[in-house]
Design a protein around this motif. Structure first.
Motif, short mmCIF file in Angstrom:
data_model
loop_
_atom_site.label_atom_id
_atom_site.label_comp_id
_atom_site.label_asym_id
_atom_site.label_seq_id
_atom_site.Cartn_x
_atom_site.Cartn_y
_atom_site.Cartn_z
N SER A 178 -7.43 2.82 -8.65
CA SER A 178 -6.19 2.74 -9.59
C SER A 178 -5.23 1.44 -8.94
N ALA A 179 -5.31 1.46 -7.50
CA ALA A 179 -4.43 0.18 -7.14
C ALA A 179 -5.06 -1.12 -7.36
N ARG A 223 -2.91 8.20 -14.66
CA ARG A 223 -1.39 8.09 -15.16
C ARG A 223 -0.77 6.98 -14.54
N ILE A 224 -1.09 6.48 -13.30
CA ILE A 224 -0.70 5.17 -12.65
C ILE A 224 -1.17 4.13 -13.57
N VAL A 225 -2.33 4.02 -13.87
CA VAL A 225 -2.86 2.87 -14.37
C VAL A 225 -2.39 2.94 -16.20
N ARG A 226 -2.17 4.00 -16.94
CA ARG A 226 -1.74 4.27 -18.21
C ARG A 226 -0.17 3.55 -18.24
N ALA A 227 0.48 3.89 -17.24
CA ALA A 227 1.84 3.64 -17.29
C ALA A 227 1.96 1.92 -17.16
N GLU A 228 1.08 1.59 -16.08
CA GLU A 228 0.88 -0.07 -16.17
C GLU A 228 0.79 -0.65 -17.48
N MET A 287 0.77 -1.42 -0.06
CA MET A 287 0.12 -0.04 -0.07
C MET A 287 0.94 1.33 0.00
N LEU A 288 1.87 1.27 0.69
CA LEU A 288 2.89 2.39 0.86
C LEU A 288 3.41 2.50 -0.43
N LYS A 289 3.71 1.62 -1.29
CA LYS A 289 4.48 1.69 -2.58
C LYS A 289 3.61 2.37 -3.49
N HIS A 290 2.29 2.21 -3.34
CA HIS A 290 1.08 2.79 -4.29
C HIS A 290 0.84 4.23 -3.95
N GLN A 291 1.19 4.55 -2.63
CA GLN A 291 0.96 5.75 -1.96
C GLN A 291 1.89 6.91 -2.67
N ILE A 292 3.24 6.32 -2.72
CA ILE A 292 4.46 6.75 -3.28
C ILE A 292 4.25 7.05 -4.86
N LYS A 293 3.56 6.19 -5.17
CA LYS A 293 3.39 6.14 -6.96
C LYS A 293 2.44 7.53 -7.05
N VAL A 294 1.32 7.62 -6.19
CA VAL A 294 0.28 8.60 -6.29
C VAL A 294 1.01 9.91 -6.23
#
Length: 261
Positions: free
Chosen positions: A246-247, A172-177, A1-8
């Protein structure tokens, strides 16, 4: 979860670096009869310029991700245009195939803008895209290289569908994936049409039940999503899956289309 928050956080800073471009758009877009096709990759600052304008015009388009190290659409694009350079726009309505981001932008405003003219702020981009490049770096260069953990080397039978807008940090996070997994998709722009649309879904500037602009594009988007508009929203017609967060979307894409969880 922390990793995703950093991405956000990184994605949000990336949006701020571009000064909010790619957030708002016309409520009454001129949608091409034949959908536009864009060969690009999320982390390219030149591709970002084009995506910002597509949001401004509120146009839907198909995305064929071409990350560095990828094979599927880079090879296909080279067969179409003769060289590997991004972005690359295919417009079957006019018969044009264009490479340079500034030429693509002029083309989009000429054919799909209400005035037919490119607004001044979009007509003279700097040769070195400092702001967009900074945004890519801030975002950890996500959406630049192919994910080597891809299991499914063939494209899904049907294009995935994603609703969002260029400057949305969660989108943006989803587009990158999607880029890193080389997954083609239709991007449905859901640009902010007026001040009442500004802010995330649960914290909009206008409190109370969300009501779209009558006759605007968001009125149609609301029919797809239900009682509120929230992006990103992913629909995978290959599996019937429909997701908002997004997560959760990223987790699903990794599980379904790679060997990573």
């Amino acid at each position: 979860m922390l990793k995703h928050q950093i991405k956000v956080a990184q994605s949000l800073l990336s949006s701020l670096a571009a000064g909010g471009r790619g957030t708002s758009g016309t409520p009454h877009p001129i949608q091409p009869d034949k959908i536009l096709k864009l060969y690009e990759f999320e982390g390219s600052p030149f591709c970002r310029r084009v995506r910002e304008v597509l949001t401004t015009l509120n146009i839907d388009y198909e995305v064929y991700p071409c990350p560095k190290g990828g094979q599927r659409y880079r090879n296909e694009m080279k067969k179409l245009g003769g060289k590997t350079q991004f972005p690359f726009l295919v417009d079957d309505n006019t018969g044009d195939q264009l490479y340079e981001s500034q030429q693509i932008i002029h083309h989009l405003f000429k054919h799909y803008g209400h005035s037919g003219q490119t607004p001044k702020k979009y007509s003279h981009y700097p040769k070195i895209p400092v702001a967009a490049l900074a945004g890519t770096i801030i975002n950890g260069a996500r959406g630049v290289w192919v994910n080597q953990a891809i299991l499914q080397r063939e494209a899904p039978q049907q294009l995935l569908e994603l609703w969002g807008f260029e400057a949305s940090p969660f989108t943006r996070i989803v587009r990158a994936e999607l880029t890193e997994l080389e997954l083609p998709y239709t991007f449905h722009n859901a640009a902010k049409e007026r001040w009442q649309d500004q802010g995330p879904a649960v914290l909009r500037l206008k409190p109370g039940k969300y009501t779209p602009l009558p006759g605007g594009k968001r009125e149609q988007v609301l029919k797809v999503m239900g009682d509120n508009i929230q992006v990103p929203y992913l629909v995978d017609p290959n599996t019937g899956v429909k997701l908002f967060e997004s997560a959760e979307i990223v987790k699903y894409l990794k599980q379904q289309y790679s060997n990573m969880v």
